[in-house]
Motif scaffolding. Sequence first.
Motif, PDB file in Angstrom:
ATOM      1  N   PRO A  45      -1.753   2.819  13.560  1.00  0.00           N
ATOM      2  CA  PRO A  45      -2.724   2.973  12.515  1.00  0.00           C
ATOM      3  C   PRO A  45      -3.257   4.046  12.279  1.00  0.00           C
ATOM      4  O   PRO A  45      -3.550   4.905  13.412  1.00  0.00           O
ATOM      5  N   PRO A  46      -3.436   4.608  11.096  1.00  0.00           N
ATOM      6  CA  PRO A  46      -4.367   6.050  10.843  1.00  0.00           C
ATOM      7  C   PRO A  46      -5.601   5.919  11.268  1.00  0.00           C
ATOM      8  O   PRO A  46      -6.305   4.756  11.543  1.00  0.00           O
ATOM      9  N   THR A 103       3.210  -4.170   1.269  1.00  0.00           N
ATOM     10  CA  THR A 103       2.342  -3.340   0.588  1.00  0.00           C
ATOM     11  C   THR A 103       1.377  -2.550   1.405  1.00  0.00           C
ATOM     12  O   THR A 103       0.250  -2.013   0.973  1.00  0.00           O
ATOM     13  N   TRP A 104       1.716  -2.105   2.569  1.00  0.00           N
ATOM     14  CA  TRP A 104       0.822  -0.986   3.505  1.00  0.00           C
ATOM     15  C   TRP A 104       0.708   0.241   2.919  1.00  0.00           C
ATOM     16  O   TRP A 104      -0.444   0.636   3.088  1.00  0.00           O
ATOM     17  N   ILE A 105       1.382   0.324   1.947  1.00  0.00           N
ATOM     18  CA  ILE A 105       1.292   1.893   1.228  1.00  0.00           C
ATOM     19  C   ILE A 105      -0.094   1.836   0.626  1.00  0.00           C
ATOM     20  O   ILE A 105      -0.894   2.904   0.341  1.00  0.00           O
ATOM     21  N   LEU A 106      -0.386   0.893   0.010  1.00  0.00           N
ATOM     22  CA  LEU A 106      -1.747   0.575  -0.482  1.00  0.00           C
ATOM     23  C   LEU A 106      -2.961   0.614   0.260  1.00  0.00           C
ATOM     24  O   LEU A 106      -4.033   0.901  -0.195  1.00  0.00           O
ATOM     25  N   ASP A 107      -2.601   0.159   1.558  1.00  0.00           N
ATOM     26  CA  ASP A 107      -3.640   0.527   2.346  1.00  0.00           C
ATOM     27  C   ASP A 107      -3.989   1.721   2.732  1.00  0.00           C
ATOM     28  O   ASP A 107      -5.147   2.356   3.160  1.00  0.00           O
ATOM     29  N   THR A 112      -7.679   6.783   2.015  1.00  0.00           N
ATOM     30  CA  THR A 112      -7.723   8.075   1.530  1.00  0.00           C
ATOM     31  C   THR A 112      -8.316   8.595   0.171  1.00  0.00           C
ATOM     32  O   THR A 112      -9.435   9.023   0.191  1.00  0.00           O
ATOM     33  N   ASP A 113      -7.774   7.793  -0.910  1.00  0.00           N
ATOM     34  CA  ASP A 113      -8.511   7.762  -2.389  1.00  0.00           C
ATOM     35  C   ASP A 113      -9.505   7.002  -2.565  1.00  0.00           C
ATOM     36  O   ASP A 113     -10.390   7.539  -3.651  1.00  0.00           O
ATOM     37  N   PHE A 114      -9.890   6.192  -1.880  1.00  0.00           N
ATOM     38  CA  PHE A 114     -10.927   5.092  -2.248  1.00  0.00           C
ATOM     39  C   PHE A 114     -11.996   4.709  -0.913  1.00  0.00           C
ATOM     40  O   PHE A 114     -12.518   3.911  -0.874  1.00  0.00           O
ATOM     41  N   ALA A 536      -7.050  -0.620  -5.760  1.00  0.00           N
ATOM     42  CA  ALA A 536      -7.478  -0.487  -4.459  1.00  0.00           C
ATOM     43  C   ALA A 536      -8.121  -1.747  -3.805  1.00  0.00           C
ATOM     44  O   ALA A 536      -8.333  -1.741  -2.616  1.00  0.00           O
ATOM     45  N   SER A 537      -7.840  -2.950  -4.298  1.00  0.00           N
ATOM     46  CA  SER A 537      -8.302  -4.022  -3.564  1.00  0.00           C
ATOM     47  C   SER A 537      -7.593  -4.308  -2.300  1.00  0.00           C
ATOM     48  O   SER A 537      -6.167  -4.168  -2.022  1.00  0.00           O
ATOM     49  N   ASN A 538      -8.163  -4.941  -1.379  1.00  0.00           N
ATOM     50  CA  ASN A 538      -7.582  -5.390  -0.010  1.00  0.00           C
ATOM     51  C   ASN A 538      -8.090  -6.477   0.345  1.00  0.00           C
ATOM     52  O   ASN A 538      -9.140  -7.033  -0.200  1.00  0.00           O
ATOM     53  N   PHE A 539      -7.887  -7.111   1.524  1.00  0.00           N
ATOM     54  CA  PHE A 539      -8.302  -8.170   2.030  1.00  0.00           C
ATOM     55  C   PHE A 539      -9.728  -8.184   2.203  1.00  0.00           C
ATOM     56  O   PHE A 539     -10.594  -9.306   2.007  1.00  0.00           O
ATOM     57  N   ARG A 540     -10.225  -7.259   2.675  1.00  0.00           N
ATOM     58  CA  ARG A 540     -11.903  -6.930   2.824  1.00  0.00           C
ATOM     59  C   ARG A 540     -12.468  -7.399   1.690  1.00  0.00           C
ATOM     60  O   ARG A 540     -13.757  -7.979   1.708  1.00  0.00           O
TER      61      ARG A 540
END
Length: 577
Positions: A45-46, A103-107, A112-114, A536-540
């Motif tokens: 992970p980054p 869809t990891w690229i959106l994480d 980065t952007d959000f 930019a939505s994620n599980f969080r």
Amino acid sequence: MGNSHSHSCIAAPGATKPRPFSRKRSAILTRIHLSCADSSESLDPPQETSKLVSDEKSVYVDHYRTTPPITSVAYCPIATDLESDGEGAFEGFLREYPEYRLTWILDTLRRTDFARLERAGETYVDYMGGSLYPESLIRVHTDFLNHSILGNTHSVSNSSKLSLKCADEARQAVLAHFRASSEYTVVFTANASAALKLIAEAYPFTGGSSLVIGADSHNSVHGIREFATYRSARTVYVPSTAHGGFDIPTAKDVLQRHRPRSRDLAPSLFVLTAQSNISNSKSPLSITHHAASLGYHTVVDGAALAPTSVVSLADYPIDAMAVSFYKMFGYPTGVGALIVKKDFLSQLKRPWFAGGTVDVVQVPGNIVTRARLPHEQFEDGTINYLQLPAITDGLRFLSAYLPFLPLRLSSLLLYLTSALSKLRHDTTGRPVVQILSKVPTRRLRSVGEPAETGSIMSLLFLSPTGEMIPNSFIEHAASSKNISLRTGCMCNPGGAAAILGIEDEMGRLYPGVTLADFQDHMGRELGVVRISLGLASNFRDVWRVVQFASSIGQEYPRQIMWNQWMESQRSTIGQAL
């Protein structure tokens, strides 16, 4: 039941890379956002900024090293900034929806952007109201403005030529994004509403014309009926189902019964809402084939559909489609577009002219020669030339991520639906929420697969005795928890009435009725609570919404929030007095 404000009513990973941008600044976007797609990168992970990074690394890396990948292409592990009690929920979510990993690229994009969402501790779930802008798009656009000299496009100076070049690039980018042929052109407007108004005021309605609209539509669509009525045309509605949208056989029957007798003598218009902003229903664009075969002109309100769906105008007989770019990628506001066939534009009769729309005007007199290019005849005054370069970059930015969104958002929406449906009040065991909008029935499994519904949820919060909790309280309580959501009828009175089950009451409204009158009659606030997911939505985000809803079901925290809300109400009344 029309205002949009609160309390108002009613390419798979590893696919071919995007072509190089025509302006040097655009290449920055490719480097920033597509770097993770390189299969040579580490699967670790980054680096995260959260205090939970060390714990999350061990959890998520172990998960991904022991779980076989779903696809043969490279993928990055997902890391999410969650409180400690959310880690188990996320692991359970991944076990239930393993396809989410694709869809990891959106994480990566989220980090980065959000990143400002985490810095601010904000949970943003109002993407239907407006998407969030990616930070890199702002940086790239600002850098371009800092190094460029742009002037009014209505001139021949060097600065004007650059502005015109950027505007033409933006037009071509819009056509390419929506896969529109050379039959189409692009008219830049202030937003989707302004694009629809252009058609409304210029469509050649007559006494024999019909305007057919779905009841589950935005007020920007309903407003077209004012122009139709003024010219003695009839407005006919396709009724909404209980969960929004419309039944296809019913829609075809309405279109058939009110078909134009003559397209030349009594032209008729079918305006399709491609996706509802309140009921979450999608209307099939294929119905435009049926409408066109009956002689209708077809117009699509694509404002809610375009942000998360691939739309190809090449596949349908659509005469025009309206969109707003801030709903698609957050920036800039104040720019929309009408993607429209040139031959359809030629049939519209504008009721006025302005600077930029004409070539010659006789003064005094009545002679007017319109501008040569079709789009110029509909762009009143000076277009927003400083912002149009951002449209080109924004569309190419969105195109890189759009194929991943249906899979990601449908997984999150299904989880949210399941989790909220299970919540019960701690004192009575009654449900905490009532979901009114359409819920997906088909689960997506792969990148690029289209979703049958949108990515929104409209619901009501219920008290321990089963009565509706005021939306204004929910909005206040959510704000106190740094959750941005929306309440009201979303400028969609027909869709709201359908899912709230108050269509009969809507039919009994009288001239001059106010929202306060309507709510007094109903004995409660009108509208819904809307959760909408996006780029930019994620599980969080959905997990925190569930945690908030859970607190509404617990008597002690709910009472504290209620007291705070009541105090704010008293303070507001006192200030007004």
